[in-house]
Write a protein that holds these residues in place. Structure first.
Motif, PDB file in Angstrom:
ATOM      1  N   SER A  96      -8.945  11.381  22.306  1.00 41.55           N
ATOM      2  CA  SER A  96      -9.353  12.294  21.243  1.00 41.55           C
ATOM      3  C   SER A  96      -8.725  13.666  21.496  1.00 41.55           C
ATOM      4  O   SER A  96      -8.477  14.048  22.635  1.00 41.55           O
ATOM      5  N   ARG A  97      -8.468  14.386  20.395  1.00 41.58           N
ATOM      6  CA  ARG A  97      -7.885  15.730  20.501  1.00 41.58           C
ATOM      7  C   ARG A  97      -8.710  16.704  19.668  1.00 41.58           C
ATOM      8  O   ARG A  97      -9.044  16.406  18.526  1.00 41.58           O
ATOM      9  N   SER A  98      -9.030  17.857  20.240  1.00 39.22           N
ATOM     10  CA  SER A  98      -9.763  18.870  19.483  1.00 39.22           C
ATOM     11  C   SER A  98      -8.832  19.654  18.571  1.00 39.22           C
ATOM     12  O   SER A  98      -9.272  20.247  17.590  1.00 39.22           O
ATOM     13  N   GLU A  99      -7.545  19.673  18.879  1.00 34.56           N
ATOM     14  CA  GLU A  99      -6.525  20.250  18.017  1.00 34.56           C
ATOM     15  C   GLU A  99      -5.541  19.150  17.655  1.00 34.56           C
ATOM     16  O   GLU A  99      -5.034  18.460  18.545  1.00 34.56           O
ATOM     17  N   ILE A 100      -5.271  18.995  16.383  1.00 26.54           N
ATOM     18  CA  ILE A 100      -4.394  17.895  15.965  1.00 26.54           C
ATOM     19  C   ILE A 100      -3.091  18.441  15.382  1.00 26.54           C
ATOM     20  O   ILE A 100      -2.549  17.917  14.422  1.00 26.54           O
ATOM     21  N   THR A 101      -2.589  19.485  16.045  1.00 28.57           N
ATOM     22  CA  THR A 101      -1.296  20.038  15.674  1.00 28.57           C
ATOM     23  C   THR A 101      -0.206  19.456  16.572  1.00 28.57           C
ATOM     24  O   THR A 101      -0.483  18.841  17.605  1.00 28.57           O
ATOM     25  N   ILE A 102       1.030  19.648  16.185  1.00 31.08           N
ATOM     26  CA  ILE A 102       2.152  19.326  17.051  1.00 31.08           C
ATOM     27  C   ILE A 102       2.115  20.284  18.241  1.00 31.08           C
ATOM     28  O   ILE A 102       1.873  21.490  18.063  1.00 31.08           O
ATOM     29  N   PRO A 103       2.312  19.802  19.467  1.00 30.19           N
ATOM     30  CA  PRO A 103       2.237  20.684  20.638  1.00 30.19           C
ATOM     31  C   PRO A 103       3.139  21.910  20.507  1.00 30.19           C
ATOM     32  O   PRO A 103       4.219  21.854  19.920  1.00 30.19           O
ATOM     33  N   GLU A 104       2.696  23.015  21.089  1.00 30.74           N
ATOM     34  CA  GLU A 104       3.347  24.307  20.897  1.00 30.74           C
ATOM     35  C   GLU A 104       4.804  24.306  21.330  1.00 30.74           C
ATOM     36  O   GLU A 104       5.644  24.951  20.691  1.00 30.74           O
ATOM     37  N   CYS A 105       5.142  23.609  22.400  1.00 28.63           N
ATOM     38  CA  CYS A 105       6.534  23.610  22.849  1.00 28.63           C
ATOM     39  C   CYS A 105       7.455  23.001  21.794  1.00 28.63           C
ATOM     40  O   CYS A 105       8.607  23.448  21.621  1.00 28.63           O
ATOM     41  N   GLN A 106       6.953  22.015  21.067  1.00 36.40           N
ATOM     42  CA  GLN A 106       7.746  21.430  19.982  1.00 36.40           C
ATOM     43  C   GLN A 106       7.756  22.344  18.756  1.00 36.40           C
ATOM     44  O   GLN A 106       8.755  22.415  18.027  1.00 36.40           O
ATOM     45  N   LYS A 107       6.665  23.041  18.521  1.00 40.45           N
ATOM     46  CA  LYS A 107       6.635  24.015  17.429  1.00 40.45           C
ATOM     47  C   LYS A 107       7.718  25.082  17.627  1.00 40.45           C
ATOM     48  O   LYS A 107       8.406  25.489  16.671  1.00 40.45           O
ATOM     49  N   LYS A 108       7.853  25.552  18.862  1.00 40.52           N
ATOM     50  CA  LYS A 108       8.879  26.562  19.155  1.00 40.52           C
ATOM     51  C   LYS A 108      10.269  26.025  18.829  1.00 40.52           C
ATOM     52  O   LYS A 108      11.110  26.746  18.283  1.00 40.52           O
ATOM     53  N   LEU A 109      10.512  24.783  19.177  1.00 41.95           N
ATOM     54  CA  LEU A 109      11.797  24.156  18.871  1.00 41.95           C
ATOM     55  C   LEU A 109      12.036  24.127  17.362  1.00 41.95           C
ATOM     56  O   LEU A 109      13.122  24.498  16.883  1.00 41.95           O
ATOM     57  N   ILE A 110      11.021  23.694  16.614  1.00 39.19           N
ATOM     58  CA  ILE A 110      11.164  23.591  15.156  1.00 39.19           C
ATOM     59  C   ILE A 110      11.434  24.961  14.540  1.00 39.19           C
ATOM     60  O   ILE A 110      12.281  25.108  13.643  1.00 39.19           O
ATOM     61  N   ARG A 111      10.742  25.989  15.027  1.00 45.60           N
ATOM     62  CA  ARG A 111      10.960  27.339  14.503  1.00 45.60           C
ATOM     63  C   ARG A 111      12.404  27.789  14.710  1.00 45.60           C
ATOM     64  O   ARG A 111      13.033  28.360  13.807  1.00 45.60           O
ATOM     65  N   GLU A 112      12.923  27.531  15.902  1.00 47.81           N
ATOM     66  CA  GLU A 112      14.292  27.956  16.196  1.00 47.81           C
ATOM     67  C   GLU A 112      15.314  27.153  15.396  1.00 47.81           C
ATOM     68  O   GLU A 112      16.321  27.696  14.942  1.00 47.81           O
ATOM     69  N   LEU A 113      15.055  25.877  15.212  1.00 44.49           N
ATOM     70  CA  LEU A 113      15.968  25.059  14.414  1.00 44.49           C
ATOM     71  C   LEU A 113      15.994  25.534  12.961  1.00 44.49           C
ATOM     72  O   LEU A 113      17.047  25.543  12.316  1.00 44.49           O
ATOM     73  N   SER A 114      14.829  25.933  12.458  1.00 44.55           N
ATOM     74  CA  SER A 114      14.774  26.371  11.058  1.00 44.55           C
ATOM     75  C   SER A 114      15.568  27.652  10.840  1.00 44.55           C
ATOM     76  O   SER A 114      16.075  27.909   9.742  1.00 44.55           O
ATOM     77  N   LYS A 115      15.691  28.466  11.889  1.00 48.25           N
ATOM     78  CA  LYS A 115      16.426  29.728  11.773  1.00 48.25           C
ATOM     79  C   LYS A 115      17.929  29.528  11.636  1.00 48.25           C
ATOM     80  O   LYS A 115      18.639  30.466  11.240  1.00 48.25           O
ATOM     81  N   GLY A 139      19.443  27.801   9.510  1.00 50.45           N
ATOM     82  CA  GLY A 139      19.828  27.691   8.107  1.00 50.45           C
ATOM     83  C   GLY A 139      20.354  26.328   7.718  1.00 50.45           C
ATOM     84  O   GLY A 139      20.642  26.081   6.540  1.00 50.45           O
ATOM     85  N   LYS A 140      20.469  25.445   8.685  1.00 51.18           N
ATOM     86  CA  LYS A 140      20.921  24.086   8.384  1.00 51.18           C
ATOM     87  C   LYS A 140      19.761  23.275   7.819  1.00 51.18           C
ATOM     88  O   LYS A 140      18.594  23.522   8.152  1.00 51.18           O
ATOM     89  N   PRO A 141      20.049  22.303   6.933  1.00 50.14           N
ATOM     90  CA  PRO A 141      18.963  21.442   6.435  1.00 50.14           C
ATOM     91  C   PRO A 141      18.219  20.794   7.603  1.00 50.14           C
ATOM     92  O   PRO A 141      18.842  20.221   8.504  1.00 50.14           O
ATOM     93  N   LEU A 142      16.899  20.904   7.567  1.00 46.13           N
ATOM     94  CA  LEU A 142      16.071  20.432   8.680  1.00 46.13           C
ATOM     95  C   LEU A 142      15.181  19.283   8.224  1.00 46.13           C
ATOM     96  O   LEU A 142      14.332  19.454   7.347  1.00 46.13           O
ATOM     97  N   VAL A 143      15.402  18.127   8.823  1.00 45.15           N
ATOM     98  CA  VAL A 143      14.597  16.936   8.561  1.00 45.15           C
ATOM     99  C   VAL A 143      13.702  16.693   9.772  1.00 45.15           C
ATOM    100  O   VAL A 143      14.206  16.574  10.896  1.00 45.15           O
ATOM    101  N   LEU A 144      12.403  16.625   9.552  1.00 45.72           N
ATOM    102  CA  LEU A 144      11.478  16.280  10.628  1.00 45.72           C
ATOM    103  C   LEU A 144      11.086  14.817  10.503  1.00 45.72           C
ATOM    104  O   LEU A 144      10.613  14.381   9.444  1.00 45.72           O
ATOM    105  N   VAL A 145      11.315  14.073  11.557  1.00 48.71           N
ATOM    106  CA  VAL A 145      10.778  12.723  11.694  1.00 48.71           C
ATOM    107  C   VAL A 145       9.615  12.838  12.667  1.00 48.71           C
ATOM    108  O   VAL A 145       9.813  13.140  13.845  1.00 48.71           O
ATOM    109  N   ILE A 146       8.398  12.648  12.153  1.00 52.78           N
ATOM    110  CA  ILE A 146       7.205  12.900  12.964  1.00 52.78           C
ATOM    111  C   ILE A 146       6.560  11.576  13.347  1.00 52.78           C
ATOM    112  O   ILE A 146       6.213  10.763  12.486  1.00 52.78           O
TER     113      ILE A 146
END
Length: 762
Positions: free
Chosen positions: A517-536, A538-545
């Motif tokens: 069980s998880r009390s937070e059901i977000t993508i882990p923060e280290c992966q969030k940081k990656l996604i933020r940097e990839l979005s910067k 400007g290339k089309p960004l596809v997430l396979v979750i």
């Protein structure tokens, strides 16, 4: 007319003959078992109620049994699990049928949850296919493979309704809806058993976890459940009943309490409801040591809780051995009756009889079968297709997907090349070394005109203590020696060289499932940081979750151009993902569970009951039922899922606006494929009871059809509504409909629907 009468007479004779055969078969079984039980000592009868696991095989729990061989020889074991393979199964069965006094064969069970060796998507993923034929086929393949390895009793399907994605075992069920869950429950039982549990390629199904396990408080596994009978009967019990009506041979009790009494010792649940109301005639097995765990619930010592369980209607004790070690004493002290021991023993022996074990205890042992029946090319192809049809396309701005098979693709993320995470949770019989990673799948599918630039980009989690919890069944999270910053730089560098980015992110397989069980059901923060940097970039960004549960992905939804939610897809994961990403398969999955905007909205589900102060629309209004900081609506509603094409709904028609108890209404809608791809669409029908004696849901799923519609084609899709579809359990727990106004909705998800109305007259 004469021919018609002859046909009717012939049908009556045929039905009568079949009924006679069934009665004769039951009579033969009763006579055989009665004779056998007359020869059994009380210790041997209690022995049949004992289910053990020797350890060293398929691990599904923390406790293993001791002195198993001696117990089998002494007639103290009714069934065993964790043993597989023709040779090992033969050795164990031989102890029972050649070295015990009465030579009673054992049951051999296992958790074959979403495939045996050919692992299919996790059950929640398969539910999102809304494809009963594929789900039944997956269960049929699982049965064929498992029986090839000597296993013929399955601890599946799990049919628990869950509306709390914090609960890890939501991954193992079919989501939030009782109607969809009921259809899937039937499909899985039919797939496993094929209406003949004695066949050498079918296995006995076990409906679990009875009952209400998916409603654990706070989404914390094994936790308490407190629920009204109305909610039980109308929302949480239907899927169990559907599986039992489909003929499931076994039921497993759940860990939680029901009305304050643990399920494994709950007489109302196991006897009054299951057998009295539902006429279940199979046997009930406890979950792993759940009898012993009633001690911690506060119901007495091992002798007391074992007696409680037997008297409640539990027939077999899994691993705990409370029955084996205390029932004889309880019998002498008058705390249990010999009649109850005999009844439980008879139920277990009846299951063995129906499986054909008394005719041939080695019927499921054939050394030639594993090679020809397990992980075949055909089975893998089915797993690949089922996985592709389970994926849900959540976003696709500017038709980023499907990708062209040319140019440069940056494939990044901690799950892009992670073989150990492809099978998903609860795949104890699977082989991770057989799994196709995403990078391998891309290379299998893309041809020679695509260059793949790979970078890991991030760990699944950076916290070593968190990783240790996740890795309890083996390495799912590998903490890279490189720093998080270095990995992100490498991924961004690859992204800048590419035409498009595909980031494979989400949960490790053991971040969901039992005791996850998880009390937070977000993508882990280290992966969030990656996604933020990839979005910067400007290339089309596809997430396979990948995930075993719905996630709160509001930020990712803002940053990504496209999101493909793949759950954990199974042994053919990479191939199936590549098929969809590059357009060889058009995604058609629809959500079987609502996606919240944040964890504070949980529980969140579509079939809500209105309050006396409902909020109209999305605008905040004081003194209405809403939040200050987030809207009431979900991020993605139940039934939602995009396609590479588009579907337009129109012309909702009804054959009548009045329905009688004996009649039916035909409801139809035109669905047109207005896009540029052929595609499948799940057309969903919902009904609302506008005025009733109790508060009813705003809408309830009552039907669906999955249709292939070619580009430019229009199809008229029809449903039939009868009075039976309008029934519910009222405050007296009577299952009936009430006359009055009803609304009918049809559309592509639970939120975007066409509406009409009719009147039920009674």
């Amino acid at each position: 007319m004469k021919l018609y009468k002859l046909a009717v007479i012939s049908l009556i004779v045929l039905v009568s003959c079949q009924s006679q055969k069934t009665e004769n078969k039951d009579s033969e079984m009763d006579m055989f078992i009665s004779k056998l039980m007359n020869e059994m000592t009380i210790q041997e009868k209690i022995g049949q109620l004992n289910l053990v696991t020797p350890g060293g095989g398929i691990l599904t729990g923390s406790v293993v049994s001791s002195d198993v061989e001696a117990k089998i020889r002494n007639g103290n074991v009714g069934g065993i699990f964790g043993v597989y393979g023709p040779e090992k199964v033969r050795q164990a069965q031989k102890l029972a049928v050649e070295e015990s006094r009465l030579k009673i064969p054992m049951l051999f069970g296992s958790d074959v949850i979403h495939g045996y060796k050919t692992t299919f998507p996790i059950p929640l993923g398969m539910a999102c296919s809304w494809d009963m034929e594929r789900i039944e086929q997956a269960a049929q393949i699982a049965a064929k493979e498992a029986t090839a390895d000597g296993i013929f009793w399955n601890f599946s399907p799990m049919v628990d309704i869950s509306r709390d994605p914090r609960w890890g075992r939501i991954s193992e069920g079919s989501g939030e809806d009782p109607y969809l869950g009921s259809q899937i429950a039937k499909a899985m039982v039919n797939g496993y058993q094929q209406n003949d549990v004695s066949a050498s390629n079918t296995m006995m199904a076990t409906v679990k976890h009875f009952a209400l396990y998916g409603a654990a408080e706070a989404g914390r596994d094994y936790n308490s459940v407190d629920m009204s009978r109305l909610k039980m009967y109308n929302e949480y019990l239907p899927a169990y009943k559907a599986a039992i009506d489909a003929g499931a041979g076994c039921v497993m009790s759940s860990f939680n309490d029901v009305d304050g009494i643990p399920a494994s010792g709950n007489k109302w649940l196991l006897s009054d409801l299951l057998r009295g109301e539902w006429n279940f005639d199979g046997f009930v097995v406890s979950d792993y040591t759940s009898v012993n765990e009633m001690i911690a619930h506060g119901l007495g010592d091992l002798q007391a809780v074992s007696a409680l369980a037997l008297n409640a209607g539990l027939d077999m004790d899994m691993v705990g051995e409370g029955f084996l070690t205390t029932l004889e004493k309880s019998l002498k002290e008058g705390k249990v009756s010999e009649e109850n021991i005999n009844t439980a023993c008879r139920r277990v022996l009846e299951a063995k009889y129906k499986l054909g074990l008394f005719d041939d205890p080695y019927r499921y042992i054939d050394e030639s079968r594993p090679q020809k029946d397990i992980l075949t090319k055909e089975n893998r192809a089915a797993a690949r297709e089922t996985a592709a049809h389970s994926f849900v396309l959540l976003k696709n701005n500017k038709q980023v997907l499907p990708l062209k098979k040319s140019g440069k693709v940056a494939l990044v993320g901690p799950l892009a090349d992670s073989q150990n995470n492809m099978l998903g949770t609860w795949a104890p019989t699977g082989d991770h070394s057989e799994a196709i990673t995403v990078i391998k799948g891309f290379n299998n599918v893309i041809g020679n005109d695509v260059e793949v630039l790979y970078a890991k980009g991030a760990n699944i989690v950076d916290d070593t203590q968190y990783a240790e919890k996740i890795n309890v069944f083996g390495p799912k999270v590998n903490i890279d020696k490189r720093s998080p910053e270095q990995m992100i730089r490498e991924a961004v560098a690859a992204a800048k060289k590419a035409d498009v980015i595909v980031a494979v992110v989400g949960e490790a397989s053991e971040m969901s499932g039992e005791s996850a069980s998880r009390s937070e059901i977000t993508i882990p923060e280290c992966q969030k940081k990656l996604i933020r940097e990839l979005s910067k970039t400007g290339k089309p960004l596809v997430l396979v979750i990948m995930s075993g549960r719905p996630l709160a992905i509001s930020e990712e939804n803002e940053l990504a151009d496209a999101i493909l939610f793949t759950w954990h897809p199974g042994v053919e994961a990479g191939n199936a993902i590549a098929d969809v990403v590059f357009g060889d398969c058009n995604p058609s999955g629809k959500l079987a569970a609502t996606f919240p905007r944040n964890v504070g909205q949980i529980p969140l589900y579509y079939a809500i009951r209105n309050t006396g102060r409902p909020q109209a629309g999305e605008t905040f209004t004081k003194f209405k039922s809403n939040y200050l900081d987030v809207s009431n609506s979900p991020l993605f509603p139940f039934g939602y899922g995009l396609s590479y094409t588009q579907f337009a709904y129109s012309n909702l028609q009804m054959s009548s606006t009045k329905l009688t108890s004996e009649g039916a209404i035909q409801v139809s809608v035109d669905v047109k494929n207005t896009g540029n791809f052929d595609g499948e669409e799940v057309i969903q029908l919902y009904i609302r009871d506008v005025v009733a004696s109790i508060t009813r849901p705003m809408k309830e799923l009552k039907g669906f059809k999955k249709e292939m519609i070619l580009k430019g084609e229009s199809k008229t899709v029809s449903f039939e509504i009868s009075e039976k579809d309008l029934r519910f359990y009222n405050s007296q727990l009577h299952f009936d409909s009430e006359p009055g106004e009803f609304e009918v909705f049809i559309g592509g998800n639970s939120d975007q629907l066409l509406k009409a109305s009719f009147i039920l007259e009674k």
